[in-house]
Every structure is written in C-alpha cells, then in structure tokens.
Design an enzyme around this catalytic site. Sequence first.
Site, short mmCIF file in Angstrom:
data_model
loop_
_atom_site.label_atom_id
_atom_site.label_comp_id
_atom_site.label_asym_id
_atom_site.label_seq_id
_atom_site.Cartn_x
_atom_site.Cartn_y
_atom_site.Cartn_z
CE LYS A 1 25.26 -9.92 -35.60
NZ LYS A 1 25.95 -9.16 -36.64
CE LYS B 1 -3.45 -0.63 2.77
NZ LYS B 1 -4.22 -0.69 4.03
N GLY C 1 28.20 -6.82 -26.23
CA GLY C 1 27.44 -7.25 -27.40
C GLY C 1 28.05 -6.61 -28.62
CD GLU D 1 17.22 -8.93 -23.55
OE1 GLU D 1 18.31 -9.51 -23.78
OE2 GLU D 1 17.02 -7.73 -23.84
#
Lengths: 422, 422
Positions: free
Chosen positions: A145, A96, A371, A174
Amino acid sequence: MSAYCLATYRSFDEKADFHKKATGIAVGLTVGSWTELPEAQKAQMEKHLGKVIAVEVHEPGPGEPITTRYADITIAYPDVNFSRDIPALLVTVFGKLSMDGKIKLIDLKFSTDFLAGFPGPKFGMQGVRDLLGVHDRPLLMSIFKSVVGYELPALREQFYLQAAGGVDLIKDDEILFENPLTPLEKRIEICMEAAEQASRETGQMLLYAVNLTGPTSKLASQAKKAISAGANALLFNVLAYGFDVLHELSADPEITIPIMAHPAMAGATYPSPHYGISPSVLLGKLMRLAGADLVLFPSPYGSVVMPREENLAIKHVLLTNDLHADYSYQASADAHLKLAASFPVPSAGIHPGLVPLILRDFGQDVIVNAGGGIHGHPLGTIAGGRAFRQAIDATLQGIQLRDYAQTHPELQSAIDTWGIRE
Amino acid sequence: MSAYCLATYRSFDEKADFHKKATGIAVGLTVGSWTELPEAQKAQMEKHLGKVIAVEVHEPGPGEPITTRYADITIAYPDVNFSRDIPALLVTVFGKLSMDGKIKLIDLKFSTDFLAGFPGPKFGMQGVRDLLGVHDRPLLMSIFKSVVGYELPALREQFYLQAAGGVDLIKDDEILFENPLTPLEKRIEICMEAAEQASRETGQMLLYAVNLTGPTSKLASQAKKAISAGANALLFNVLAYGFDVLHELSADPEITIPIMAHPAMAGATYPSPHYGISPSVLLGKLMRLAGADLVLFPSPYGSVVMPREENLAIKHVLLTNDLHADYSYQASADAHLKLAASFPVPSAGIHPGLVPLILRDFGQDVIVNAGGGIHGHPLGTIAGGRAFRQAIDATLQGIQLRDYAQTHPELQSAIDTWGIRE
C-alpha cells in the site's frame, strides 16, 4: 501472407462506404496512391502496397441508433515498409489513422519475419514458476500500500508482514520513485533481508518487483544496479515510457531477472468504444511482444472494472500462440519463434472470496494479486496473505470456501469482511 | 503552492459525490490514507499529501441526460513525491486513475522546481525563424507525399519540386523508416543537395526534417549521424516513443538542430470526451515541456478535424507562459525558467483558400503546412508552393485572395480547385 502484419480496426460511421474506406487505408498508409500510377511503377510498388483482408459491416439492428453503425476492417501491411520495432509498426498502422474519426485498433497480428526481431519474455510464466519452485497452484502477489513518505524501517515492516503471510511476489507501489527516504539500493537491501527472514518461517521463495524509474537512457543501468543490490524482479510502468523501451530492457542479456509490466496510463487508451487501442492489444499482445514476463491489468472483479470478456481476451493472447499473421505457422513446429507466455495478473479490488471466480476464469495460469484484500484483513496483513492461500488451497481441492473456512480462521474472517462472490 | 504540480480532471459520474471523489484522489494517489493516521505520523506525512484545489460540479441542464453530469476536479500533487521526469509525473497523476471510470486529464500545471528540470525547446519559434532568417510572415511547410518504395532519384525530384515553390520547411513522411532504398544518410545528402539547388533559384533557406526512427537507445546516435550527414532538422514520432525520449533528445547538447514533433498515435488518446488526455496537454504542454521546437497537430480546417477551440488551446499553451502552477510566478522576471515557445503547425486538409482563416486564428505565429494542397495543384508541385506563398502575402497585405489571384495565376488555379473558406 507471412510478409505482412495485419491490423484490424473498428470504424464507426453513420454512412461511410466501408469498403472504400478500407481501400483508402490500405493505399493511403502504404504507397499513398495506386490507381493513378503508371503500370511500370505499379510493378515496382506492388510489394509495398497494403491489402484489404476483410470488411465486416455491422448495420444497426431494429431500434438501434445509426451511431452504432460500424465495420471491422482488416488490412495487411507489407513488413518491408517498416523496421523491426514497435514504434515503426504502430506509426504505420495507427499513426495518422488514429486521428481520422471514430476508429479503434482492435487487433494486430505479426509476420513471422517481424516476430523474429522480438525475443519475447526472457522468463515468461514458466520461468517465473521455476524461479519460485511453484508449479502446482496459482501464485499469490501482494501490492505495497502507499509507502510514499515512509522511512526504511516502516517500509521493511510492511514488506515483512506481506511476506510472512505466504505471498509469492510483492510489488513496489508504482508511484514510488527514486527518493531520499527509500532509495532503490537501500530499499532492495532491506526488503530482500525481510524476505529472507520471512522465508525462514514460511519455507518459500519470494520475488520482489522493485520499481524501475528515472530517465529513459538510465533505465538499463538502474536495472543492473538493482540486480547488483540483490533485486530479483523489476516493476516497470511501460506505457509511460513506450513499448520499445521495454523491448530493449527485456532483450538486454545483462538484465537477468523478470520484468513485471504495470498498466499505469492504460486507461487513457483502451476504454473508449470509439477510440484508442483494445486491451488485448495494449496490455496483451504488445506487452508480450515487448517481453513482459508478468502483465498486470484491471480485473473484472473489483473496483477498477474491465469487462470479463476483455480480461479473457488479454489472457488468451498472453498465453497462446495466436500472434501470427500466418495462420499455417501457428501449427508449425518452428518452436524457436514461439514467444514465451506472459503471466496474467488481473488486479484491483481482489479479496479471498473472489478466488473461486478468478480460478474459474483463469485456471492455474494466473497470479492472484491483492492490496487492500491483504492489508485490510481484520486480523492483520499476515492473516491477509494466509486467507488468500487458504482460499486458493480450498478452490484447488474443490472445497467450498465456506466449508474450508470452518477450520481456517483467517479465511473465515476474510469472508465475514468481504463475502464470497460466485 | 510552488512545491506542487496541479492536475485537472473531467470526471463523469451520474451520482458520485465529487467532493468525496476529489479527496479520494488527493489522498489515494499520494499518501494512500489520511484520516486514520496517528497524529505523529500526520505531521511527518503532511508534506506528501495531495490537496483538493477545486471541484466544479456541472449538473445536467433541463432536458440533458444524467450521463452528462460531470465535475472538473483540480488536485495539487507535492512534487517531493516524484522525480523530475514526465513518466514519474504522469504515473503519479494519471497512472492508476486513468483506469478508474470515465475520467479525462484536461490540464497540468508545473511547479517552478519541476520546470527547472526541463530546458524546453532548444530553438523554439524564435530560433527556427532565426535559422531561416524569416521574421515577418507565417512560415510555409510542405509534407512529402508517400515515398515508401521510392528510390533516391524520385525522392530527390519530389523534394526539389517542393523546395522550388518557396516553402520554408519540408518534412519526411512519418512512415518512412530506415530502409535500403532511401537510407537516412543518403536521403539527407540528396535532399540537402536539392535544397541548395532550389535555394539558388528562390534565394531562401530551407529546413528539412528527416524522420528519426529505430530503437530507442540508438536515437541519439542516429540524430548525430543525421547531423553529420548535413541534416538541419529532425522529425520525431514522440508518442510512439514516449515524452521522456524527446526530453532527453532535446536536452542533448550535441543535437544542434530543431526537433519537429509529429502527432502520430495521438488520436488513440485525445478525442474521447470521457477518457484520455486533452489535446492541449498531450500535444501542447507536454510537447513543449519535453522540448519540441515545432509541434504538428490536426487542424480544424481540413479532413482530419479537431475542434477549433482545442486548436486554440494548443496554440495558447505552446506560445504563452501559462505552464506554471504558481500563478504569481508568471508575472515574475525570472526569465530563465520561461520555456521557449514551440512553433504551432496545424496540419491536414490545408489548401491556399484556408490561409486567411488560419492567419485569423493564429496570427503570424504559425506554420502553414500542406501536403495534397501543394502536390495536388493543377499546375504542379512548384505552383502549389507558390500559390500558398501568394495566399500568405495577400492575407498579410489585407488583400482578398480573389483580388490577389487576378494577377497571380497559381493562386487563381488553387482557388478554382479548392475554393476559399472564410
């Protein structure tokens, strides 16, 4: 204090009485009301009542706007109030409350009893090093890639080129899900075959983290299917599934390979100064608690930028034992409750010229992950891997990259392309 | 366009070429690269390539700071790229992108094919009304005030007092987990017994949403255990577990009672203008897609405030058929792909004097939900429920609350305490 978990919040408010606010949280998120309770009931409820541990008010400095006024509030939550799982803890401390104005969860510390419900990383940093047989240098990882739309031979080729350059780990994209072109088991088969081919040439082991995807209830069986097909690591988009799912996967004795946590979706939660959960909690403590052996997070060096101090905070909580609410505990010899360290993997925008910087920040306890910095090398992907290994070797030997590059053409070419940042 | 899911982002940048950025997203999050591909490969990859649908640039107006410069960018993602689950969709459209600067996911639209993987709410608004046999007025719900540390008799008493006031639904406190004092099955047993007692007096049915908690892999069996024990609704902290977990629970044919989605943790994701996911996606479209029969969200009326237009946006997506990427589809008669509506439950800070406002915003398609506004009534909890029912009756009959209160002392007392907001 060992029966309490501690949560620290940064609460922004231009005029609030932060001490009153802290009491409101401590009572409101536990027993609901306190001062109006009859004494007899207080005695019964005392052990369920939250406690204010600290309130540090930061008034705006001269010339700073009133909107910068905030307090760091630490509340102790009795762990008798919640079950031994991350959803229960998070709903208690930030369910909350997350919706109640400008407030960010900036730290969590766990009671010894709560921690006992979490075996932590099954391999951890040391276990991953043992699997690879590499203990004397930072590891090197390469990211596929995009291979969406690729068929198996093209996938295999990309895998082989990465592996042949001498990387220690390769992770799936991913966003590669179960698909007819490169389904899980076929992908593992051809990639592990390419790994073996490369291994015969490089003489080194390799972990391939295959993307674990699909319906939540099928993930454990998918993981076991992957293991049967020869997978030696898993990639998992933790935040898209929930920390408890990772916790259950990592605690499953039949899942016998390391799990690499991807930070996909994390940017929906950590970057705002006013809302959400800090990176060291979201991508640090909770990932380690849930059992991630390796944790990817945005590096401060590249394109997707996270401030350096936040990276160092993630590193700290992945590696050290600073998880306990009970400070005296940290020094104790009760080693079975010490979670294994998760391997830090700062990612995005990494090229060989950044290696000295990365090692200065992380020492050897890091996986250098690239990458574009591998695939985009002017001499090709194999040269891309080699250039990184050369940059790591040079840095460990205390040699300037520029000097080392004179006898290492792959590194020279990388420096010519991306430069060196010191 | 029916083979694409659409994502719309609000991207803030002081100087970016937003059209270039949009192309970067469309390519980067699908095939990775495009212009440099050989023509033969383009032909093969075309169906995997994302497309830029719209770029609306908002330059700062006179006197507005450059930091307010933004664009709303809509990208179409080929649904051949991801599996038919929410984690795959979210990781594709907002996995890496969430960490790439100031960017917020503000809308999602689903392809017909993607939607076909989601049965949606099993009961939905109509089904909940059918269960209760109430079709001619907004429903009234009451929230347990904190019962952490309570024993069964005290819990039962609080339940009975709420039920006796004429509420239609009672929800557990979302921070009440499995615990030795009020374990799930015992809690259900004594509360359903209290519900029957109240029902004999009020003549009306009642749904009790019991909190479904614990390890993810055990939730389905917990739900079935709850059903066996007599539960007629479930409360679920969706965001602490993940949308896919709700999807699997709601699609489980053996879970034969409505699921109420609690927004705990949502404030970590929706409030920032620059980061995260908008309320209409997070608490609207994704909740309905995942199968929530009822959805709680912060009301614009009370203490925990969400802007009114965001509340109305949630209402719109919970109730209408505006989920499809294929606009022509919306008008089609292919009704089996129309998801049932989720019942909107704006919550927090609600008292009887707000009922006319709530009904003006939501019409009859709403559940009036109160905690303190019922328990805090000066004449007690039963009177608290009655005051709300009176406020609803008055508003439906077009009578001013002040006038109706003259013959309804519970409403009068509520108005004296909290006032009327018009």
